[in-house]
Design a protein around this motif. Sequence first.
Motif, PDB file in Angstrom:
ATOM      1  N   ARG A 240     -13.298 -16.359 -19.632  1.00 37.17           N
ATOM      2  CA  ARG A 240     -12.790 -16.128 -20.989  1.00 37.17           C
ATOM      3  C   ARG A 240     -12.070 -14.800 -21.051  1.00 37.17           C
ATOM      4  O   ARG A 240     -12.653 -13.769 -20.704  1.00 37.17           O
ATOM      5  CB  ARG A 240     -13.936 -16.131 -21.999  1.00 37.17           C
ATOM      6  N   GLU A 242     -11.644 -12.333 -22.883  1.00 38.33           N
ATOM      7  CA  GLU A 242     -12.164 -11.665 -24.080  1.00 38.33           C
ATOM      8  C   GLU A 242     -11.346 -10.400 -24.366  1.00 38.33           C
ATOM      9  O   GLU A 242     -11.037  -9.645 -23.450  1.00 38.33           O
ATOM     10  CB  GLU A 242     -13.626 -11.247 -23.856  1.00 38.33           C
ATOM     11  N   ARG A 251     -21.039  -9.472 -22.620  1.00 40.69           N
ATOM     12  CA  ARG A 251     -19.764 -10.158 -22.865  1.00 40.69           C
ATOM     13  C   ARG A 251     -18.846  -9.863 -21.694  1.00 40.69           C
ATOM     14  O   ARG A 251     -18.342  -8.757 -21.545  1.00 40.69           O
ATOM     15  CB  ARG A 251     -19.140  -9.681 -24.179  1.00 40.69           C
ATOM     16  N   VAL A 252     -18.658 -10.849 -20.843  1.00 44.41           N
ATOM     17  CA  VAL A 252     -17.862 -10.645 -19.633  1.00 44.41           C
ATOM     18  C   VAL A 252     -16.705 -11.637 -19.613  1.00 44.41           C
ATOM     19  O   VAL A 252     -16.649 -12.560 -20.435  1.00 44.41           O
ATOM     20  CB  VAL A 252     -18.736 -10.832 -18.365  1.00 44.41           C
ATOM     21  N   GLU A 327     -26.209 -13.307 -30.292  1.00 42.31           N
ATOM     22  CA  GLU A 327     -26.310 -14.684 -29.787  1.00 42.31           C
ATOM     23  C   GLU A 327     -26.658 -14.732 -28.304  1.00 42.31           C
ATOM     24  O   GLU A 327     -25.972 -14.139 -27.472  1.00 42.31           O
ATOM     25  CB  GLU A 327     -24.983 -15.418 -30.005  1.00 42.31           C
ATOM     26  N   LEU A 328     -27.735 -15.456 -28.023  1.00 42.88           N
ATOM     27  CA  LEU A 328     -28.112 -15.717 -26.639  1.00 42.88           C
ATOM     28  C   LEU A 328     -27.780 -17.167 -26.294  1.00 42.88           C
ATOM     29  O   LEU A 328     -27.286 -17.477 -25.210  1.00 42.88           O
ATOM     30  CB  LEU A 328     -29.618 -15.465 -26.468  1.00 42.88           C
ATOM     31  N   GLY A 371     -25.537 -18.680 -21.880  1.00 41.25           N
ATOM     32  CA  GLY A 371     -24.872 -17.936 -20.812  1.00 41.25           C
ATOM     33  C   GLY A 371     -25.931 -17.335 -19.900  1.00 41.25           C
ATOM     34  O   GLY A 371     -26.846 -16.650 -20.358  1.00 41.25           O
TER      35      GLY A 371
HETATM   36  P1  ATP Z   1     -19.801 -15.287 -28.844  1.00 37.56           P
HETATM   37  O1  ATP Z   1     -19.827 -15.602 -30.319  1.00 37.56           O
HETATM   38  O2  ATP Z   1     -20.835 -14.289 -28.410  1.00 37.56           O
HETATM   39  O3  ATP Z   1     -18.428 -15.001 -28.322  1.00 37.56           O
HETATM   40  P2  ATP Z   1     -19.564 -18.066 -28.461  1.00 37.56           P
HETATM   41  O4  ATP Z   1     -20.153 -18.591 -29.731  1.00 37.56           O
HETATM   42  O5  ATP Z   1     -18.116 -18.038 -28.263  1.00 37.56           O
HETATM   43  O6  ATP Z   1     -20.217 -16.624 -28.124  1.00 37.56           O
HETATM   44  P3  ATP Z   1     -20.152 -20.355 -26.919  1.00 37.56           P
HETATM   45  O7  ATP Z   1     -18.747 -20.770 -26.758  1.00 37.56           O
HETATM   46  O8  ATP Z   1     -21.027 -21.123 -27.842  1.00 37.56           O
HETATM   47  O9  ATP Z   1     -20.233 -18.818 -27.257  1.00 37.56           O
HETATM   48  O10 ATP Z   1     -20.796 -20.270 -25.467  1.00 37.56           O
HETATM   49  C1  ATP Z   1     -22.133 -20.617 -25.204  1.00 37.56           C
HETATM   50  C2  ATP Z   1     -22.912 -19.463 -24.617  1.00 37.56           C
HETATM   51  O11 ATP Z   1     -22.198 -18.872 -23.536  1.00 37.56           O
HETATM   52  C3  ATP Z   1     -23.162 -18.322 -25.590  1.00 37.56           C
HETATM   53  O12 ATP Z   1     -24.289 -18.569 -26.385  1.00 37.56           O
HETATM   54  C4  ATP Z   1     -23.391 -17.166 -24.647  1.00 37.56           C
HETATM   55  O13 ATP Z   1     -24.721 -17.153 -24.156  1.00 37.56           O
HETATM   56  C5  ATP Z   1     -22.472 -17.476 -23.487  1.00 37.56           C
HETATM   57  N1  ATP Z   1     -21.204 -16.727 -23.563  1.00 37.56           N
HETATM   58  C6  ATP Z   1     -20.123 -17.013 -24.291  1.00 37.56           C
HETATM   59  N2  ATP Z   1     -19.139 -16.116 -24.091  1.00 37.56           N
HETATM   60  C7  ATP Z   1     -19.616 -15.229 -23.188  1.00 37.56           C
HETATM   61  C8  ATP Z   1     -19.087 -14.080 -22.535  1.00 37.56           C
HETATM   62  N3  ATP Z   1     -17.846 -13.665 -22.754  1.00 37.56           N
HETATM   63  N4  ATP Z   1     -19.876 -13.414 -21.663  1.00 37.56           N
HETATM   64  C9  ATP Z   1     -21.139 -13.821 -21.401  1.00 37.56           C
HETATM   65  N5  ATP Z   1     -21.688 -14.908 -21.972  1.00 37.56           N
HETATM   66  C10 ATP Z   1     -20.955 -15.614 -22.851  1.00 37.56           C
END
Ligand code: ATP
Length: 495
Positions: A240, A242, A251-252, A327-328, A371
């Motif tokens: 992603r 980000e 957040r990676v 969010e986990l 994640g």
């Molecule tokens: P966030 O709101 O934190 O960006 P998200 O709602 O976009 O997360 P999802 O698309 O639902 O996240 O992804 C499912 C899971 O993947 C998240 O609950 C999180 O644990 C993990 N995740 C998402 N983006 C990242 C990221 N950039 N780095 C690490 N883990 C991530």
Amino acid sequence: MDKNNLVDPINLKTIVDFALRKGFVYPGSEIYGGLANTWDFGPKGVLLKENLKQAWKQHFVYQRTDMLELDAGILANQKVWEASGHVSAFADLLLDCKECKSRFRADNVIEDQLEIDVEGWNLEKIDNLISGKKMTCPKCGAKNWTKVRFMSGMFETNRDKINNSVNILTEILGKIKNGEIYLNSEDIKNLQDKLETQEQNRIYLRPETCQAIFVQFKNILNTERARLPFGIAQIGKSFRNEITPKDFIFRVIELEQMEIEYFFDPEKDNWETLFDQLLETMQTFLTQKLGFNEKNFILFEHPSEKRSHYSKKTVDILYNFSFGFKELWGLAYRTDYDLTQHSKFSSQDLSYSDPQTGKKLIPHVIEPSVGLDRLFLATLFEFLEDQETRIVLKLPFNLAPYKLAILPLMKKDGLKEKAEKIYTLLRKKGVKCDFDDTGSIGKRYRRQDENGTPFCVCVDYQTLQDETVTIRNRDTMEQKRVSIDDLEKYGTVGN
Ligand code: ATP
């Protein structure tokens, strides 16, 4: 859930220093100055990560009769991402400070400073809001912003090495340098063709693992004779782009996800019941399988106006990180949106036929998605203890990278050789154990406390006489004498 007497989490800096110092995590490509927000997992990190994956698989796949697995590729036909909606909608609002060059997600800064939710607004309206309200840069305090732009959250690559955009731009720049500034219509047509080819050859690195589950749904139905309700689980890397990756591995840009799509017939199974069951299973995974304190997480249901358009209900498990409850894990009822989209875009029949009634339907789906990197970080927060005299990573036995550490009391008098023999034998038997003969025995105990090793085995002079060793419990620090023959049991199932 009673959130009184909340445990104060250890701060992020302590966690990061610890993880780097102990080799759980390393900065990515460090010897070349690194690459921002990329991290590698070191030897103990690999073992801990693997243990988390195994615990998840045990809990959600192996111990159930309604789960299957998939391991799909990172690269896929770009139509997958058109169908899923990522090409058109997986983008963040980008805003740069012209003074200090810091980059932000516009919606986050606006929400923090102006308490306005700009979801669904067009770019012009957001720009007007920012200039009208004189929003300041959170880093340097300036009020000098670029215009807001969309930045795609997907990384992309291209197999066409000749016609990639870098080459095309290089060609144009070359022409400008050589004084051929004017591009004739043939040149323009040529460039357009090249860009079009590049467009067609574009390959996205997947931003989530779950789409492959929908794409392979029909194959899995056919080869596995799967019957609703059932789930498909997958662990894999996602990417992603980000705008503001931060908070260490929270957040990676390259992450690993553990996702499940649970398929069902909405006329036969009540989605609310299934949703609650999955949510319960996620929570028991954290408390029972991983030993997390239930005070350290809370549930957050997304209000309807904040939910993705395809979701009927979304609940997140938020973990008590030192930088807030974040969010986990997400649980979303995605209805039949994804399979319907992929049916449309691929023109393939992705429906399920009920073997008893012959009824055809597009199954509905509920998705728990977590994640692994975030779970890894939460695990460090959960179990790292800074006691007065020592630092202990109080991991439960199943998560500990090494179950035993073999420590010769001295390097001399044959003790080291005896310890090495025990170590080699246990490794051959598949016991995850470490060997350490450096420094005083006290120092080595402390080192293993930090590694999270549940048991330290000391090979001493008595060992040479009667084939016994002392075994020290990490948490109680109590020691007792056991036979070498008992070590395999300590190393595989605890005591
Ligand atoms: P966030 O709101 O934190 O960006 P998200 O709602 O976009 O997360 P999802 O698309 O639902 O996240 O992804 C499912 C899971 O993947 C998240 O609950 C999180 O644990 C993990 N995740 C998402 N983006 C990242 C990221 N950039 N780095 C690490 N883990 C991530």
